[in-house]
Design a protein around this motif. Structure first.
Motif, short mmCIF file in Angstrom:
data_model
loop_
_atom_site.label_atom_id
_atom_site.label_comp_id
_atom_site.label_asym_id
_atom_site.label_seq_id
_atom_site.Cartn_x
_atom_site.Cartn_y
_atom_site.Cartn_z
N TYR A 147 0.82 -1.21 0.00
CA TYR A 147 0.00 0.00 0.00
C TYR A 147 0.85 1.25 0.00
O TYR A 147 1.99 1.26 0.46
N ALA A 148 0.28 2.31 -0.52
CA ALA A 148 0.93 3.61 -0.51
C ALA A 148 0.47 4.41 0.70
O ALA A 148 -0.65 4.25 1.20
N MET A 149 1.37 5.25 1.17
CA MET A 149 1.07 6.17 2.26
C MET A 149 1.42 7.57 1.78
O MET A 149 2.46 7.76 1.14
N GLY A 150 0.58 8.54 2.12
CA GLY A 150 0.82 9.87 1.60
C GLY A 150 0.63 10.98 2.61
O GLY A 150 0.04 10.77 3.68
N TRP A 151 1.15 12.13 2.26
CA TRP A 151 0.92 13.37 3.01
C TRP A 151 0.18 14.35 2.09
O TRP A 151 0.54 14.51 0.92
N VAL B 54 4.20 11.05 -1.41
CA VAL B 54 3.70 9.68 -1.26
C VAL B 54 4.87 8.72 -1.26
O VAL B 54 5.91 8.97 -1.89
N ILE B 55 4.71 7.61 -0.53
CA ILE B 55 5.71 6.55 -0.51
C ILE B 55 5.01 5.21 -0.59
O ILE B 55 3.97 5.01 0.05
N ASN B 56 5.53 4.32 -1.40
CA ASN B 56 5.02 2.96 -1.43
C ASN B 56 5.68 2.18 -0.31
O ASN B 56 6.91 2.16 -0.21
N TRP B 57 4.85 1.56 0.53
CA TRP B 57 5.37 0.98 1.77
C TRP B 57 6.35 -0.15 1.52
O TRP B 57 7.32 -0.32 2.26
N SER B 58 6.16 -0.92 0.48
CA SER B 58 7.04 -2.07 0.27
C SER B 58 8.26 -1.73 -0.58
O SER B 58 9.36 -2.19 -0.30
N ARG C 276 9.39 3.50 -3.12
CA ARG C 276 9.32 4.48 -4.21
C ARG C 276 8.54 5.69 -3.75
O ARG C 276 7.54 5.56 -3.04
N THR C 277 8.98 6.88 -4.15
CA THR C 277 8.37 8.12 -3.68
C THR C 277 8.00 9.05 -4.83
O THR C 277 8.49 8.90 -5.96
N ASN C 278 7.15 10.00 -4.51
CA ASN C 278 6.80 11.07 -5.46
C ASN C 278 6.45 12.31 -4.64
O ASN C 278 5.94 12.18 -3.51
N TYR C 279 6.71 13.48 -5.21
CA TYR C 279 6.50 14.73 -4.51
C TYR C 279 5.78 15.74 -5.38
O TYR C 279 5.93 15.76 -6.61
N ALA C 280 5.05 16.63 -4.73
CA ALA C 280 4.51 17.79 -5.44
C ALA C 280 5.68 18.68 -5.85
O ALA C 280 6.69 18.76 -5.13
N PHE D 30 11.37 18.75 0.93
CA PHE D 30 10.70 17.77 1.78
C PHE D 30 11.18 16.36 1.43
O PHE D 30 11.44 16.06 0.27
N THR D 31 11.22 15.50 2.45
CA THR D 31 11.57 14.10 2.24
C THR D 31 10.61 13.21 3.00
O THR D 31 10.44 13.38 4.22
N ILE D 32 9.99 12.28 2.29
CA ILE D 32 9.09 11.32 2.92
C ILE D 32 9.84 10.02 3.15
O ILE D 32 10.68 9.61 2.34
N SER D 33 9.57 9.39 4.29
CA SER D 33 10.23 8.12 4.61
C SER D 33 9.32 7.30 5.51
O SER D 33 8.29 7.78 5.98
#
Length: 124
Positions: A32-36, A50-54, A57-61, A68-71
């Motif tokens: 699943y994906a998790m996002g802000w 957004v980050i894919n939990w497994s 992989r990430t994507n940003y506005a 910003f960094t998602i983890s």
């Protein structure tokens, strides 16, 4: 029952940093994906990251790329958003959410579960 709890918001001066956390419980993450997302006063809610939990992989506005960094921490079941070089335009309520599918979705309707939000205020 899926629960998401954000923390880490606050007041910071322009150029400063904050780290948001999102503790997740009640679901098996799989791919699943998790996002802000964030919502400023009087504006619609917008995708941030957004980050894919497994796969990780990430994507940003575009507005936050390079700042910003998602983890995520698989052991703690927690997602993070490290926010650097904050600008007054970043002021908003920040929400974490978990998607109903994998990949790296960027639309709010793809996320059925949401946290309560945490306020981030950046002063000039």
């Amino acid at each position: 029952q899926v629960q998401l709890v954000e923390s880490g918001g606050g007041l910071v001066q322009a150029g400063g940093s904050l780290r948001l956390s999102c503790a997740i419980s009640g679901r098996a993450f799989g791919s699943y994906a998790m996002g802000w997302f964030r919502q400023a006063p009087g504006k619609e809610r917008n995708f941030v990251a957004v980050i894919n939990w497994s796969t990780g992989r990430t994507n940003y506005a575009d507005s936050v790329k390079g700042r910003f960094t998602i983890s995520r921490d698989n052991v703690k079941n927690t997602m993070y958003l490290q926010m650097n070089s904050l600008e007054p335009e970043d002021t908003a309520v920040y929400y974490c959410a978990t998607a109903s599918s994998g990949g790296i979705p960027t639309y709010g309707y793809q996320y059925p579960y949401w946290g309560q939000g945490t306020q981030v205020t950046v002063s000039s």
